[in-house]
Design a protein around this motif. Sequence first.
Motif, PDB file in Angstrom:
ATOM      1  N   LYS A   1      -0.651  -0.396   5.752  1.00 58.91           N
ATOM      2  CA  LYS A   1       0.891  -0.337   5.615  1.00 58.91           C
ATOM      3  C   LYS A   1       1.288   0.439   4.553  1.00 58.91           C
ATOM      4  CE  LYS A   1       5.450  -1.219   6.757  1.00 58.91           C
ATOM      5  NZ  LYS A   1       5.815  -0.645   7.874  1.00 58.91           N
ATOM      6  N   TYR A   2       0.837   0.388   3.499  1.00 59.81           N
ATOM      7  CA  TYR A   2       1.417   1.050   1.961  1.00 59.81           C
ATOM      8  C   TYR A   2       0.891   2.670   2.296  1.00 59.81           C
ATOM      9  CZ  TYR A   2       3.824  -2.859  -0.142  1.00 59.81           C
ATOM     10  OH  TYR A   2       4.817  -3.788  -0.254  1.00 59.81           O
ATOM     11  N   MET A   3      -0.132   2.698   2.873  1.00 63.56           N
ATOM     12  CA  MET A   3      -0.657   4.169   2.615  1.00 63.56           C
ATOM     13  C   MET A   3       0.203   5.092   3.810  1.00 63.56           C
ATOM     14  SD  MET A   3      -4.920   4.412   2.385  1.00 63.56           S
ATOM     15  CE  MET A   3      -4.591   5.915   1.584  1.00 63.56           C
ATOM     16  N   LYS A   4       0.464   4.230   5.011  1.00 63.64           N
ATOM     17  CA  LYS A   4       1.229   4.744   6.090  1.00 63.64           C
ATOM     18  C   LYS A   4       2.791   5.040   5.356  1.00 63.64           C
ATOM     19  CE  LYS A   4       2.759   4.386  10.816  1.00 63.64           C
ATOM     20  NZ  LYS A   4       4.172   4.728  10.693  1.00 63.64           N
ATOM     21  N   LEU A   5       3.410   4.122   4.597  1.00 65.77           N
ATOM     22  CA  LEU A   5       4.484   4.329   3.938  1.00 65.77           C
ATOM     23  C   LEU A   5       4.613   5.539   3.068  1.00 65.77           C
ATOM     24  CD1 LEU A   5       5.481   0.489   2.828  1.00 65.77           C
ATOM     25  CD2 LEU A   5       6.608   2.195   4.678  1.00 65.77           C
ATOM     26  N   VAL A   6       3.583   5.677   2.397  1.00 65.46           N
ATOM     27  CA  VAL A   6       3.511   6.866   1.164  1.00 65.46           C
ATOM     28  C   VAL A   6       3.105   8.069   2.243  1.00 65.46           C
ATOM     29  CG1 VAL A   6       2.106   8.138  -0.349  1.00 65.46           C
ATOM     30  CG2 VAL A   6       2.110   5.724  -0.282  1.00 65.46           C
TER      31      VAL A   6
ATOM     32  N   ILE B   1      -5.497  -9.538   6.366  1.00 63.78           N
ATOM     33  CA  ILE B   1      -4.063  -9.372   5.544  1.00 63.78           C
ATOM     34  C   ILE B   1      -4.246  -7.937   4.663  1.00 63.78           C
ATOM     35  CG2 ILE B   1      -2.397 -10.275   4.073  1.00 63.78           C
ATOM     36  CD1 ILE B   1      -2.209 -11.591   6.948  1.00 63.78           C
ATOM     37  N   TYR B   2      -5.122  -8.331   3.816  1.00 65.76           N
ATOM     38  CA  TYR B   2      -5.451  -7.286   2.855  1.00 65.76           C
ATOM     39  C   TYR B   2      -5.651  -5.747   3.576  1.00 65.76           C
ATOM     40  CZ  TYR B   2      -7.795  -4.233  -0.579  1.00 65.76           C
ATOM     41  OH  TYR B   2      -8.113  -3.055  -1.618  1.00 65.76           O
ATOM     42  N   CYS B   3      -6.366  -5.773   4.313  1.00 59.19           N
ATOM     43  CA  CYS B   3      -6.406  -4.370   5.265  1.00 59.19           C
ATOM     44  C   CYS B   3      -5.020  -3.928   5.867  1.00 59.19           C
ATOM     45  CB  CYS B   3      -7.511  -4.430   6.516  1.00 59.19           C
ATOM     46  SG  CYS B   3      -9.162  -5.070   6.055  1.00 59.19           S
ATOM     47  N   LYS B   4      -4.373  -4.771   6.343  1.00 62.00           N
ATOM     48  CA  LYS B   4      -3.047  -4.578   7.035  1.00 62.00           C
ATOM     49  C   LYS B   4      -2.268  -4.178   5.816  1.00 62.00           C
ATOM     50  CE  LYS B   4      -3.352  -7.858  10.815  1.00 62.00           C
ATOM     51  NZ  LYS B   4      -2.975  -9.163  11.380  1.00 62.00           N
TER      52      LYS B   4
ATOM     53  N   LEU C   1      -3.225  -2.479  -4.991  1.00 62.84           N
ATOM     54  CA  LEU C   1      -4.334  -3.061  -3.771  1.00 62.84           C
ATOM     55  C   LEU C   1      -5.567  -2.652  -3.687  1.00 62.84           C
ATOM     56  CD1 LEU C   1      -1.625  -2.775  -0.838  1.00 62.84           C
ATOM     57  CD2 LEU C   1      -2.882  -4.893  -1.301  1.00 62.84           C
ATOM     58  N   LEU C   2      -5.703  -1.259  -4.139  1.00 62.90           N
ATOM     59  CA  LEU C   2      -7.010  -0.535  -4.029  1.00 62.90           C
ATOM     60  C   LEU C   2      -7.764  -0.953  -5.224  1.00 62.90           C
ATOM     61  CD1 LEU C   2      -5.967   3.187  -3.291  1.00 62.90           C
ATOM     62  CD2 LEU C   2      -7.274   1.406  -1.813  1.00 62.90           C
ATOM     63  N   GLU C   3      -6.920  -1.396  -6.307  1.00 64.82           N
ATOM     64  CA  GLU C   3      -7.874  -1.680  -7.566  1.00 64.82           C
ATOM     65  C   GLU C   3      -8.441  -3.285  -7.243  1.00 64.82           C
ATOM     66  OE1 GLU C   3      -7.012  -0.737 -12.270  1.00 64.82           O
ATOM     67  OE2 GLU C   3      -5.220  -1.643 -11.188  1.00 64.82           O
ATOM     68  N   ASN C   4      -7.607  -4.004  -6.697  1.00 61.47           N
ATOM     69  CA  ASN C   4      -7.873  -5.511  -6.590  1.00 61.47           C
ATOM     70  C   ASN C   4      -8.221  -5.943  -5.125  1.00 61.47           C
ATOM     71  OD1 ASN C   4      -7.023  -6.113  -9.601  1.00 61.47           O
ATOM     72  ND2 ASN C   4      -5.252  -5.190  -8.788  1.00 61.47           N
ATOM     73  N   PRO C   5      -9.469  -5.402  -4.754  1.00 61.14           N
ATOM     74  CA  PRO C   5      -9.603  -5.827  -3.385  1.00 61.14           C
ATOM     75  C   PRO C   5     -10.139  -7.244  -3.316  1.00 61.14           C
ATOM     76  CG  PRO C   5     -11.161  -4.553  -4.179  1.00 61.14           C
ATOM     77  CD  PRO C   5     -10.238  -4.484  -5.010  1.00 61.14           C
ATOM     78  N   PRO C   6      -9.831  -8.193  -2.375  1.00 61.60           N
ATOM     79  CA  PRO C   6     -10.644  -9.524  -2.447  1.00 61.60           C
ATOM     80  C   PRO C   6     -12.034  -9.468  -1.774  1.00 61.60           C
ATOM     81  CG  PRO C   6      -9.136  -9.233  -0.486  1.00 61.60           C
ATOM     82  CD  PRO C   6      -9.136  -7.882  -1.100  1.00 61.60           C
ATOM     83  N   GLY C   7     -12.965  -8.357  -2.364  1.00 61.53           N
ATOM     84  CA  GLY C   7     -14.307  -8.345  -2.051  1.00 61.53           C
ATOM     85  C   GLY C   7     -14.645  -7.025  -1.646  1.00 61.53           C
ATOM     86  N   ASP C   8     -15.465  -6.788  -0.956  1.00 66.15           N
ATOM     87  CA  ASP C   8     -16.046  -5.429  -0.491  1.00 66.15           C
ATOM     88  C   ASP C   8     -14.903  -4.925   0.564  1.00 66.15           C
ATOM     89  OD1 ASP C   8     -18.044  -5.565  -2.090  1.00 66.15           O
ATOM     90  OD2 ASP C   8     -19.317  -6.545  -0.357  1.00 66.15           O
ATOM     91  N   PHE C   9     -14.796  -3.700   0.586  1.00 65.75           N
ATOM     92  CA  PHE C   9     -13.837  -2.774   1.515  1.00 65.75           C
ATOM     93  C   PHE C   9     -14.739  -2.794   2.859  1.00 65.75           C
ATOM     94  CE2 PHE C   9     -12.362  -0.656  -2.352  1.00 65.75           C
ATOM     95  CZ  PHE C   9     -11.127  -0.834  -2.097  1.00 65.75           C
ATOM     96  N   PRO C  10     -14.180  -3.436   4.094  1.00 64.54           N
ATOM     97  CA  PRO C  10     -14.434  -3.355   5.388  1.00 64.54           C
ATOM     98  C   PRO C  10     -14.646  -1.928   5.679  1.00 64.54           C
ATOM     99  CG  PRO C  10     -12.750  -4.898   5.124  1.00 64.54           C
ATOM    100  CD  PRO C  10     -12.771  -4.216   3.862  1.00 64.54           C
ATOM    101  N   HIS C  11     -15.781  -1.605   6.609  1.00 60.66           N
ATOM    102  CA  HIS C  11     -16.348  -0.289   6.890  1.00 60.66           C
ATOM    103  C   HIS C  11     -14.997   0.578   7.624  1.00 60.66           C
ATOM    104  CE1 HIS C  11     -18.666   3.202   8.247  1.00 60.66           C
ATOM    105  NE2 HIS C  11     -18.196   2.937   9.586  1.00 60.66           N
ATOM    106  N   ASN C  12     -14.295  -0.372   8.414  1.00 57.92           N
ATOM    107  CA  ASN C  12     -13.122   0.418   9.431  1.00 57.92           C
ATOM    108  C   ASN C  12     -12.033   0.730   8.432  1.00 57.92           C
ATOM    109  OD1 ASN C  12     -12.588  -2.261   8.850  1.00 57.92           O
ATOM    110  ND2 ASN C  12     -11.378  -2.334  10.658  1.00 57.92           N
ATOM    111  N   LEU C  13     -11.727  -0.109   7.269  1.00 61.69           N
ATOM    112  CA  LEU C  13     -10.684   0.159   6.403  1.00 61.69           C
ATOM    113  C   LEU C  13     -11.220   1.518   5.589  1.00 61.69           C
ATOM    114  CD1 LEU C  13      -8.189  -0.555   4.835  1.00 61.69           C
ATOM    115  CD2 LEU C  13      -9.584  -2.011   3.291  1.00 61.69           C
TER     116      LEU C  13
END
Length: 548
Positions: A164-169, A157-160, A197-209
Amino acid sequence: MVISRDVEEIVLKLSSDKARTREEGIKLLNTWLEGERSIGFCKYLGKNTAELIPDEIPQSETWPFFTNMLIQCTSLEISSSKRPKLIFAKTLRVVVQRAEDDNFSGKPLPLLPVVKNLFNHIWEVVKNVTSFQSEYGIVLRHLLAVRDYRFHMRKDIYCKLVKKYMKLVEDSWGGKNDNQYHPKEEVFRCILTLHALLENPPGDFPHNLREDIVKRFVKIFCFIRDEGKISRKLIECINTFFIKDGPNLDCESLEIHNAVQQFVFRYWLTTHDRALKDVLILYARLQLNITRGATDGSILVHQLLDIVYKELDQSYISNANVPRTDATKDDKFGTLSSSHCGLVELAAAVLYRACTNMTKAPSTEKRVKREHAAAHLREALMKGKWLWNASFCFLTRKYHTRISKDIFIYWFEGICTSFQRILNDANMVHAYDGLLWTLRSLQELSSVLLSDPKLKKPPSSSCLNEFDCGWQVVWTCLMQGLPLFSNVTPVVDAAMVLLGNIISNDLIYTCVVPQDVWDLRLFKQMPSVSVLYFISCYFSKKVSQVSG
């Protein structure tokens, strides 16, 4: 007074199968959430929420229950209407805000039982209902700010949401999305949510993200042409991404830099927006740290070196023509603002890299000849420019173990050559910034050249003579100049500490203190800590017995 029947009436309408009745329930709920009635209503729900035990299914008169009811009502509204009414999104946003208000919540983390469901719902709505994105963005930012909430968000959900918000921008500049017009405020709120979202990830950033974020930033900055709060916030997003995931980026950060550099170097020196300049300085510091071991990092150092030179020069603003009596009243004299701290830390890092690692400029560089950074720094120190000296203090303190002692002696000799002129200029125009930071530079040098274990090897005899003569020049100049700036407290304190260091480290053979110096008021009145330090150093040495 709020009674159970009032709450039951709202719940009954919200749980109806009829769309009109649910809308009436939303409107009724809003009457209880607004005005004076809201205080009693919110406290009533907060009290009941506080009585919930862990893992208990929330009862109908609690914040979690109302949140779930609104999730269901909003989902039904979206599925049954081509144009969902915005009141549903606004009401959910108000309920979340009221529930989290310390005055009404009744307990910490009141929405914990439903927060996972809430994150899932936010994603389903954001991806499908454009008109709800602004209100749900506020809800999302609010939840992300709570550490115990965001770790209940599923990673997918976090990745999506990030994508989504990067695409909106991106679409707001790229002319996509059916050529809809995007008001600047709407775009800015979208970037605020992206930043959260970038400031508060629920853990590490996945590689594909991580790869997707880099590509999106590159695309977004293809369209950025003007400065303003939107472009500033986007740079903040990049900075936050670097802070959170920088060590994992390596050369990918330079992909972002290739897209961002035109904007960065266009506005860095010309902008009047202090906040924008601060985020650009932070961007450069972060980028420099990330590319420390990258093969292309030297190009970045060359770019930043030119900017740092100009920044330190054009930011040279002293307290010229300010009477000394006024200067002593200024508590901020000699202290660095947060903006200047960021600048001098960047300058120190760039100068260190340039002095130790940089060889020739890249072949694409138009200038064939470039003065070595160590020589350029020496010239600036000889001119007594305060920001250059402040940067030198940071450079010396942080990187002294990685820089050759010979280079430090080279800089020290340059300062000593011009020290008398620096002192005379300060006294002539009553502008003491340059002198103060020059004294602090000499303090750092006195510690580094003689205290660091890696720098204890004695220099050659020729250097030793020049080295000793330099400290003798500093001592003599300060003894002559003290009566002229004795009422400028920060300068006196710096001078006393430096003179004490000279004595305690045996940097000169004879420490002569003229009688007119001892007669100064700074020795007659209650002495400061720095004056006491000088006195204790002076009278603890045998050499003091031959001076008077």
